[in-house]
Design a protein around this motif. Sequence first.
Motif, PDB file in Angstrom:
ATOM      1  N   ILE A 185      24.426 -32.272  -8.486  1.00 50.54           N
ATOM      2  CA  ILE A 185      24.486 -33.064  -7.393  1.00 50.54           C
ATOM      3  C   ILE A 185      23.055 -33.955  -7.622  1.00 50.54           C
ATOM      4  O   ILE A 185      23.318 -35.101  -7.320  1.00 50.54           O
ATOM      5  CB  ILE A 185      24.261 -32.438  -6.130  1.00 50.54           C
ATOM      6  CG1 ILE A 185      25.785 -31.417  -6.023  1.00 50.54           C
ATOM      7  CG2 ILE A 185      23.984 -33.296  -4.916  1.00 50.54           C
ATOM      8  CD1 ILE A 185      25.794 -30.619  -4.997  1.00 50.54           C
ATOM      9  N   GLY A 186      21.901 -33.438  -8.111  1.00 48.22           N
ATOM     10  CA  GLY A 186      20.882 -34.251  -8.158  1.00 48.22           C
ATOM     11  C   GLY A 186      20.933 -35.332  -9.284  1.00 48.22           C
ATOM     12  O   GLY A 186      20.597 -36.408  -9.313  1.00 48.22           O
ATOM     13  N   HIS A 187      21.769 -34.951 -10.292  1.00 50.58           N
ATOM     14  CA  HIS A 187      21.925 -36.007 -11.578  1.00 50.58           C
ATOM     15  C   HIS A 187      22.847 -37.239 -11.028  1.00 50.58           C
ATOM     16  O   HIS A 187      22.452 -38.247 -11.470  1.00 50.58           O
ATOM     17  CB  HIS A 187      22.614 -35.421 -12.706  1.00 50.58           C
ATOM     18  CG  HIS A 187      22.677 -36.038 -14.018  1.00 50.58           C
ATOM     19  ND1 HIS A 187      21.730 -36.421 -14.831  1.00 50.58           N
ATOM     20  CD2 HIS A 187      23.969 -36.568 -14.352  1.00 50.58           C
ATOM     21  CE1 HIS A 187      21.874 -37.236 -15.601  1.00 50.58           C
ATOM     22  NE2 HIS A 187      23.352 -37.520 -15.482  1.00 50.58           N
ATOM     23  N   VAL A 188      23.775 -36.700 -10.183  1.00 52.33           N
ATOM     24  CA  VAL A 188      24.698 -37.947  -9.712  1.00 52.33           C
ATOM     25  C   VAL A 188      23.867 -38.905  -8.759  1.00 52.33           C
ATOM     26  O   VAL A 188      23.884 -40.068  -9.062  1.00 52.33           O
ATOM     27  CB  VAL A 188      25.704 -37.384  -8.747  1.00 52.33           C
ATOM     28  CG1 VAL A 188      26.394 -38.672  -8.014  1.00 52.33           C
ATOM     29  CG2 VAL A 188      26.723 -36.395  -9.686  1.00 52.33           C
ATOM     30  N   TRP A 189      23.078 -38.390  -8.110  1.00 52.04           N
ATOM     31  CA  TRP A 189      22.140 -39.458  -7.351  1.00 52.04           C
ATOM     32  C   TRP A 189      20.902 -39.928  -8.213  1.00 52.04           C
ATOM     33  O   TRP A 189      20.961 -41.144  -8.058  1.00 52.04           O
ATOM     34  CB  TRP A 189      21.264 -38.368  -6.215  1.00 52.04           C
ATOM     35  CG  TRP A 189      20.107 -39.218  -5.614  1.00 52.04           C
ATOM     36  CD1 TRP A 189      18.916 -39.588  -5.738  1.00 52.04           C
ATOM     37  CD2 TRP A 189      20.504 -39.816  -4.343  1.00 52.04           C
ATOM     38  NE1 TRP A 189      18.463 -40.132  -4.848  1.00 52.04           N
ATOM     39  CE2 TRP A 189      19.167 -40.515  -3.861  1.00 52.04           C
ATOM     40  CE3 TRP A 189      21.659 -39.940  -3.338  1.00 52.04           C
ATOM     41  CZ2 TRP A 189      19.231 -41.250  -2.762  1.00 52.04           C
ATOM     42  CZ3 TRP A 189      21.293 -40.821  -2.180  1.00 52.04           C
ATOM     43  CH2 TRP A 189      20.050 -41.315  -1.702  1.00 52.04           C
ATOM     44  N   TYR A 190      20.176 -39.216  -9.335  1.00 53.11           N
ATOM     45  CA  TYR A 190      19.598 -39.966 -10.288  1.00 53.11           C
ATOM     46  C   TYR A 190      20.202 -40.782 -10.859  1.00 53.11           C
ATOM     47  O   TYR A 190      19.589 -42.309 -11.014  1.00 53.11           O
ATOM     48  CB  TYR A 190      18.820 -38.836 -10.894  1.00 53.11           C
ATOM     49  CG  TYR A 190      18.118 -39.337 -12.265  1.00 53.11           C
ATOM     50  CD1 TYR A 190      16.842 -40.029 -11.878  1.00 53.11           C
ATOM     51  CD2 TYR A 190      18.598 -39.544 -13.451  1.00 53.11           C
ATOM     52  CE1 TYR A 190      16.208 -40.461 -13.249  1.00 53.11           C
ATOM     53  CE2 TYR A 190      17.964 -39.994 -14.563  1.00 53.11           C
ATOM     54  CZ  TYR A 190      16.811 -40.468 -14.327  1.00 53.11           C
ATOM     55  OH  TYR A 190      16.151 -41.099 -15.277  1.00 53.11           O
ATOM     56  N   PHE A 191      21.327 -40.787 -11.398  1.00 50.41           N
ATOM     57  CA  PHE A 191      22.001 -41.648 -12.134  1.00 50.41           C
ATOM     58  C   PHE A 191      22.293 -43.025 -11.397  1.00 50.41           C
ATOM     59  O   PHE A 191      22.024 -44.148 -11.982  1.00 50.41           O
ATOM     60  CB  PHE A 191      23.424 -41.311 -12.550  1.00 50.41           C
ATOM     61  CG  PHE A 191      24.127 -42.157 -13.490  1.00 50.41           C
ATOM     62  CD1 PHE A 191      23.856 -42.579 -14.708  1.00 50.41           C
ATOM     63  CD2 PHE A 191      25.242 -43.008 -12.668  1.00 50.41           C
ATOM     64  CE1 PHE A 191      24.764 -43.301 -15.500  1.00 50.41           C
ATOM     65  CE2 PHE A 191      26.079 -43.909 -13.436  1.00 50.41           C
ATOM     66  CZ  PHE A 191      25.673 -44.119 -14.976  1.00 50.41           C
ATOM     67  N   PHE A 192      22.877 -42.780 -10.214  1.00 45.98           N
ATOM     68  CA  PHE A 192      23.239 -44.050  -9.324  1.00 45.98           C
ATOM     69  C   PHE A 192      21.916 -44.824  -8.544  1.00 45.98           C
ATOM     70  O   PHE A 192      22.115 -45.978  -8.343  1.00 45.98           O
ATOM     71  CB  PHE A 192      24.297 -43.829  -8.355  1.00 45.98           C
ATOM     72  CG  PHE A 192      25.618 -43.668  -8.968  1.00 45.98           C
ATOM     73  CD1 PHE A 192      26.303 -44.913  -9.417  1.00 45.98           C
ATOM     74  CD2 PHE A 192      26.024 -42.187  -9.076  1.00 45.98           C
ATOM     75  CE1 PHE A 192      27.545 -44.533  -9.796  1.00 45.98           C
ATOM     76  CE2 PHE A 192      27.376 -42.083  -9.447  1.00 45.98           C
ATOM     77  CZ  PHE A 192      28.191 -43.302  -9.781  1.00 45.98           C
ATOM     78  N   ASN A 193      20.963 -44.371  -8.971  1.00 44.94           N
ATOM     79  CA  ASN A 193      19.426 -44.921  -8.273  1.00 44.94           C
ATOM     80  C   ASN A 193      18.516 -45.211  -8.946  1.00 44.94           C
ATOM     81  O   ASN A 193      17.947 -46.244  -9.048  1.00 44.94           O
ATOM     82  CB  ASN A 193      18.958 -43.737  -7.042  1.00 44.94           C
ATOM     83  CG  ASN A 193      19.733 -43.857  -5.634  1.00 44.94           C
ATOM     84  OD1 ASN A 193      19.446 -44.661  -5.043  1.00 44.94           O
ATOM     85  ND2 ASN A 193      20.674 -42.823  -5.567  1.00 44.94           N
ATOM     86  N   ASP A 194      18.782 -44.592 -10.274  1.00 38.90           N
ATOM     87  CA  ASP A 194      17.640 -44.792 -11.291  1.00 38.90           C
ATOM     88  C   ASP A 194      18.283 -45.697 -12.630  1.00 38.90           C
ATOM     89  O   ASP A 194      17.498 -46.476 -13.251  1.00 38.90           O
ATOM     90  CB  ASP A 194      16.906 -43.601 -11.680  1.00 38.90           C
ATOM     91  CG  ASP A 194      16.159 -43.285 -10.549  1.00 38.90           C
ATOM     92  OD1 ASP A 194      14.943 -43.442 -10.580  1.00 38.90           O
ATOM     93  OD2 ASP A 194      16.609 -42.709  -9.271  1.00 38.90           O
ATOM     94  N   VAL A 195      19.354 -45.143 -13.052  1.00 37.88           N
ATOM     95  CA  VAL A 195      19.973 -45.386 -14.332  1.00 37.88           C
ATOM     96  C   VAL A 195      21.035 -46.653 -13.941  1.00 37.88           C
ATOM     97  O   VAL A 195      21.044 -47.604 -14.780  1.00 37.88           O
ATOM     98  CB  VAL A 195      20.748 -44.172 -14.992  1.00 37.88           C
ATOM     99  CG1 VAL A 195      21.451 -44.795 -16.097  1.00 37.88           C
ATOM    100  CG2 VAL A 195      19.695 -43.083 -15.074  1.00 37.88           C
ATOM    101  N   TYR A 196      21.779 -46.376 -13.209  1.00 45.28           N
ATOM    102  CA  TYR A 196      22.760 -47.495 -12.918  1.00 45.28           C
ATOM    103  C   TYR A 196      22.556 -48.722 -12.475  1.00 45.28           C
ATOM    104  O   TYR A 196      22.887 -49.941 -12.904  1.00 45.28           O
ATOM    105  CB  TYR A 196      23.787 -46.758 -11.823  1.00 45.28           C
ATOM    106  CG  TYR A 196      25.078 -47.729 -11.398  1.00 45.28           C
ATOM    107  CD1 TYR A 196      26.164 -47.638 -11.980  1.00 45.28           C
ATOM    108  CD2 TYR A 196      24.893 -48.629 -10.378  1.00 45.28           C
ATOM    109  CE1 TYR A 196      27.292 -48.326 -11.733  1.00 45.28           C
ATOM    110  CE2 TYR A 196      26.099 -49.482 -10.020  1.00 45.28           C
ATOM    111  CZ  TYR A 196      27.113 -49.349 -10.437  1.00 45.28           C
ATOM    112  OH  TYR A 196      28.098 -50.148 -10.401  1.00 45.28           O
TER     113      TYR A 196
END
Length: 243
Positions: A185-196
């Motif tokens: 769940i943390g990776h989904v948030w990190y991806f869409f806030n920091d990588v995407y």
Amino acid sequence: MDQMMGDGGRFPLEAWFWEMPIVTRWWTTATVLTSALVQCEMVTPFQLFYSVRAVFGKGQYWRLLTTFLYFGPFSLDLLFHVYFLQRYARLLEESSGRSPAHFSWLLLYAMASLILISPLVSMPFLGHPLSSVLVYIWSRRNPDTQLSFLGLMVFTAPYLPWVLMGFSLVMHGTVPKDEIMGVVIGHVWYFFNDVYPPMHNGSRPLDPPAFWRRLFEGRRRDETADNVNNEFAVAGAGPPEVR
């Protein structure tokens, strides 16, 4: 006596409490109070855990919140979890500009995701995986930070979730499902806030919506506007005209 008191005449524990950002402060308080209520036998853990049947069949909606607040009875283990929770919650809330809107939206996203997944893994209490979500996000946002685990090994922050998983596996002899849920769940948030966002012209699909920001920050903007108007009134002029 004066040496025991910190800045502003406060004791160190009191200063530590009031220095926390607001969401972290009240989340930490609610966690300690929940354990205190159980310790005093005013409630039981059976009234706190998340159950689809109890919540949606019997209307016991408070379980949607209390499942994230109970970490066990008063013990050294509880102290460890409360410290861990407030530390990484505080770091994340402060790094978001101490914005209660952004950090509370992260908590809402994580809590809703955990509630949806929990029946698949039969996990009634969700405080541990929620803490794991915060630890994972913080660790990915601080890749160069050096950490030490029990003084035995030194590593950079991105390895922290995996070190904790390994320690839990050794200590309990079972796969740490709660920490795995937190990482996913943390990776989904990190991806869409920091990588995407850098790859899509700054688009941030998991940012809080406007109504949520107004709910938490509207009062702050109103107070700022009032202060500006008061300054103009003192100076004998009206507020600037908007054209």
